[in-house]
Write a protein that holds these residues in place. Structure first.
Motif, PDB file in Angstrom:
ATOM      1  N   ASN A   1      -3.698   4.335   4.006  1.00  0.00           N
ATOM      2  CA  ASN A   1      -3.081   4.478   2.691  1.00  0.00           C
ATOM      3  C   ASN A   1      -2.498   5.882   2.551  1.00  0.00           C
ATOM      4  O   ASN A   1      -2.653   6.736   3.435  1.00  0.00           O
ATOM      5  N   TRP A   2      -1.837   6.128   1.402  1.00  0.00           N
ATOM      6  CA  TRP A   2      -1.193   7.414   1.193  1.00  0.00           C
ATOM      7  C   TRP A   2      -2.185   8.570   1.230  1.00  0.00           C
ATOM      8  O   TRP A   2      -1.890   9.627   1.798  1.00  0.00           O
TER       9      TRP A   2
ATOM     10  N   VAL B   1       0.821  -1.211   0.000  1.00  0.00           N
ATOM     11  CA  VAL B   1       0.000   0.000   0.000  1.00  0.00           C
ATOM     12  C   VAL B   1       0.859   1.267   0.000  1.00  0.00           C
ATOM     13  O   VAL B   1       0.518   2.263  -0.636  1.00  0.00           O
ATOM     14  N   PHE B   2       1.986   1.206   0.714  1.00  0.00           N
ATOM     15  CA  PHE B   2       2.852   2.379   0.810  1.00  0.00           C
ATOM     16  C   PHE B   2       4.129   2.192  -0.011  1.00  0.00           C
ATOM     17  O   PHE B   2       5.204   2.634   0.382  1.00  0.00           O
ATOM     18  N   SER B   3       4.016   1.547  -1.147  1.00  0.00           N
ATOM     19  CA  SER B   3       5.180   1.301  -1.999  1.00  0.00           C
ATOM     20  C   SER B   3       5.690   2.602  -2.596  1.00  0.00           C
ATOM     21  O   SER B   3       4.962   3.599  -2.692  1.00  0.00           O
ATOM     22  N   LYS B   4       6.948   2.579  -3.028  1.00  0.00           N
ATOM     23  CA  LYS B   4       7.515   3.784  -3.643  1.00  0.00           C
ATOM     24  C   LYS B   4       6.809   4.107  -4.962  1.00  0.00           C
ATOM     25  O   LYS B   4       6.726   5.279  -5.356  1.00  0.00           O
ATOM     26  N   GLU B   5       6.280   3.072  -5.625  1.00  0.00           N
ATOM     27  CA  GLU B   5       5.543   3.307  -6.848  1.00  0.00           C
ATOM     28  C   GLU B   5       4.260   4.093  -6.576  1.00  0.00           C
ATOM     29  O   GLU B   5       3.920   5.034  -7.302  1.00  0.00           O
ATOM     30  N   GLN B   6       3.542   3.693  -5.527  1.00  0.00           N
ATOM     31  CA  GLN B   6       2.344   4.432  -5.124  1.00  0.00           C
ATOM     32  C   GLN B   6       2.695   5.859  -4.701  1.00  0.00           C
ATOM     33  O   GLN B   6       1.978   6.812  -5.025  1.00  0.00           O
ATOM     34  N   TYR B   7       3.791   5.983  -3.999  1.00  0.00           N
ATOM     35  CA  TYR B   7       4.251   7.290  -3.530  1.00  0.00           C
ATOM     36  C   TYR B   7       4.512   8.230  -4.714  1.00  0.00           C
ATOM     37  O   TYR B   7       4.054   9.382  -4.727  1.00  0.00           O
TER      38      TYR B   7
ATOM     39  N   LYS C   1      -3.934  13.517   4.046  1.00  0.00           N
ATOM     40  CA  LYS C   1      -4.994  14.296   4.680  1.00  0.00           C
ATOM     41  C   LYS C   1      -4.697  14.539   6.149  1.00  0.00           C
ATOM     42  O   LYS C   1      -4.857  15.664   6.641  1.00  0.00           O
ATOM     43  N   CYS C   2      -4.269  13.502   6.869  1.00  0.00           N
ATOM     44  CA  CYS C   2      -3.953  13.668   8.297  1.00  0.00           C
ATOM     45  C   CYS C   2      -2.828  14.678   8.494  1.00  0.00           C
ATOM     46  O   CYS C   2      -2.899  15.544   9.380  1.00  0.00           O
ATOM     47  N   VAL C   3      -1.783  14.588   7.672  1.00  0.00           N
ATOM     48  CA  VAL C   3      -0.655  15.509   7.802  1.00  0.00           C
ATOM     49  C   VAL C   3      -1.088  16.938   7.500  1.00  0.00           C
ATOM     50  O   VAL C   3      -0.642  17.892   8.162  1.00  0.00           O
ATOM     51  N   GLU C   4      -1.973  17.120   6.525  1.00  0.00           N
ATOM     52  CA  GLU C   4      -2.480  18.459   6.242  1.00  0.00           C
ATOM     53  C   GLU C   4      -3.159  19.056   7.471  1.00  0.00           C
ATOM     54  O   GLU C   4      -2.920  20.214   7.840  1.00  0.00           O
ATOM     55  N   ILE C   5      -4.008  18.261   8.127  1.00  0.00           N
ATOM     56  CA  ILE C   5      -4.714  18.759   9.320  1.00  0.00           C
ATOM     57  C   ILE C   5      -3.719  19.073  10.430  1.00  0.00           C
ATOM     58  O   ILE C   5      -3.807  20.118  11.100  1.00  0.00           O
TER      59      ILE C   5
END
Length: 371
Positions: free
Chosen positions: A66-67, A7-13, A72-76
């Protein structure tokens, strides 16, 4: 929890989250990111952020899925001025206590605490408004554990009251060992070095020379299966990084590997007009570090406050198909012995010695501490 590797792969990132890198003015590295969610419920969300990869790791502590949800959490958290590591740690702490029955809906104002972003966002709002359980969690895991009772204490992962950013189970580097010895508590900002990723042992003697390690100490410090003794090297890394911090210089490894003590001494001379030797500049960093330790010692801190939390000592952790054991009290104690010896402190209790303080020109501090 989510399958982190998938889910947190570098490809997804790269494909889903990062729009482009950006850098501080004049920096050739560009270790920060502009993030943008292209579709889904947060489509169009974008902002600038540092170390999103690290913040993903922190939010795994509260089970964020997931990313998109991490972004979203980091934005808040950024809007509220919250530290992502401490926030995710205290949220994960509360969720685990709820799942284990240590706290219940009577403590959470009727809310059910589950792993994931929904509970994380719920508790963010409660914490910033100090509402209900948020008023307890706003004080961090140590204070919250005292409030929730003795059954909560084993699950409170902190050093000196500050939540850990890295784990201690598995491979040790100056970064994670330095979370034990940092006067601020579980913080790694003064211990980054080449040890963060495995390297050839031959990399460490020139690195040690570059940061000002005394020649008579290099053989003992560059000893071990990876080419370094983590506890002894941490002392020198802390002193060097303290100099960098005092000069307003970045201490991220991609930047600092292009500097050495002689270079930053030349920069200091050119900027201030003050003649100083590399050894004197390094000792200034050591003096600062010992003075910070003195503040803690004055308030009663000693060796016990440098020990890892209970779970890191005794409880294994599984990541994928691998299990990493706790560091163990015997090993942790031995590492602290070596660190204190390298610093010239009292090995038995971790306290500053008169000899070391006088060597650093801190005679009045020695008198204040009763050394």
């Amino acid at each position: 929890f989510a399958d982190v590797a998938t889910v947190f792969s570098k490809e997804q990132y790269k494909s889903r989250v990062v729009k482009r890198p950006y850098a501080c003015p004049g920096c050739p590295v560009g270790c920060k990111q502009v993030v943008e969610i292209k579709d889904g419920k947060y489509a169009g969300l974008n902002y600038k952020v540092a170390a999103l990869g690290s913040q993903m790791g922190y939010h795994n502590l509260s089970g964020v899925e997931n990313w998109d949800e991490v972004v979203k959490c980091v934005e808040i958290e950024n809007k509220y001025g919250l530290d992502s590591n401490s926030l995710a740690s205290v949220v994960g702490f509360a969720i685990e206590l709820y799942k284990r029955g240590v706290i219940n809906k009577g403590d959470t104002e009727g809310s059910e605490l589950n792993w994931g972003s929904e509970t994380t966002r719920l508790l963010i709002e409660k914490i910033v408004r100090r509402e209900g359980i948020g008023d307890v969690l706003a004080e961090g895991v140590r204070a919250a554990a005292l409030k929730f009772g003795p059954e909560a204490a084993p699950y409170a992962g902190h050093v000196k009251g500050l939540e850990l950013a890295l784990g201690l189970r598995g491979r040790l580097s100056t970064e994670n060992f330095g979370e034990l010895t940092n006067p601020r508590g579980g913080h790694l900002e003064r211990s980054p070095s080449l040890t963060f990723i495995p390297r050839k042992p031959t990399a460490f003697p020139p690195f040690c020379t570059g940061i000002g390690v005394s020649q008579d100490r290099i053989e003992k410090i560059c000893d071990g299966p990876e080419g370094f003794n983590v506890s002894r090297l941490t002392r020198w890394v802390e002193d060097y990084n303290t100099v960098l911090a005092s000069m307003g210089m970045c201490h991220r490894t991609p930047v600092t590997q292009h500097f050495n003590l002689q270079t930053i001494t030349d920069l200091y001379r050119a900027t201030t007009g003050i003649e100083i030797s590399p050894a004197e500049l390094r000792q200034a960093g050591e003096r600062i570090w010992n003075l910070q330790r003195a503040f803690n010692q004055r308030e009663g801190a000693d060796r016990k406050d440098d020990m890892p939390p209970c779970r890191a000592l005794n409880e294994p952790i599984r990541i994928g198909d691998k299990e990493f054991p706790g560091i163990g009290e015997e090993r942790a104690s031995r590492l602290l012995d070596e660190y204190y010896e390298e610093r010239g402190w009292n090995i038995k209790n971790g306290r500053l010695t008169r000899e070391k303080l006088e060597e650093l020109g801190l005679t009045e501090v020695a008198a204040d501490l009763g050394c």
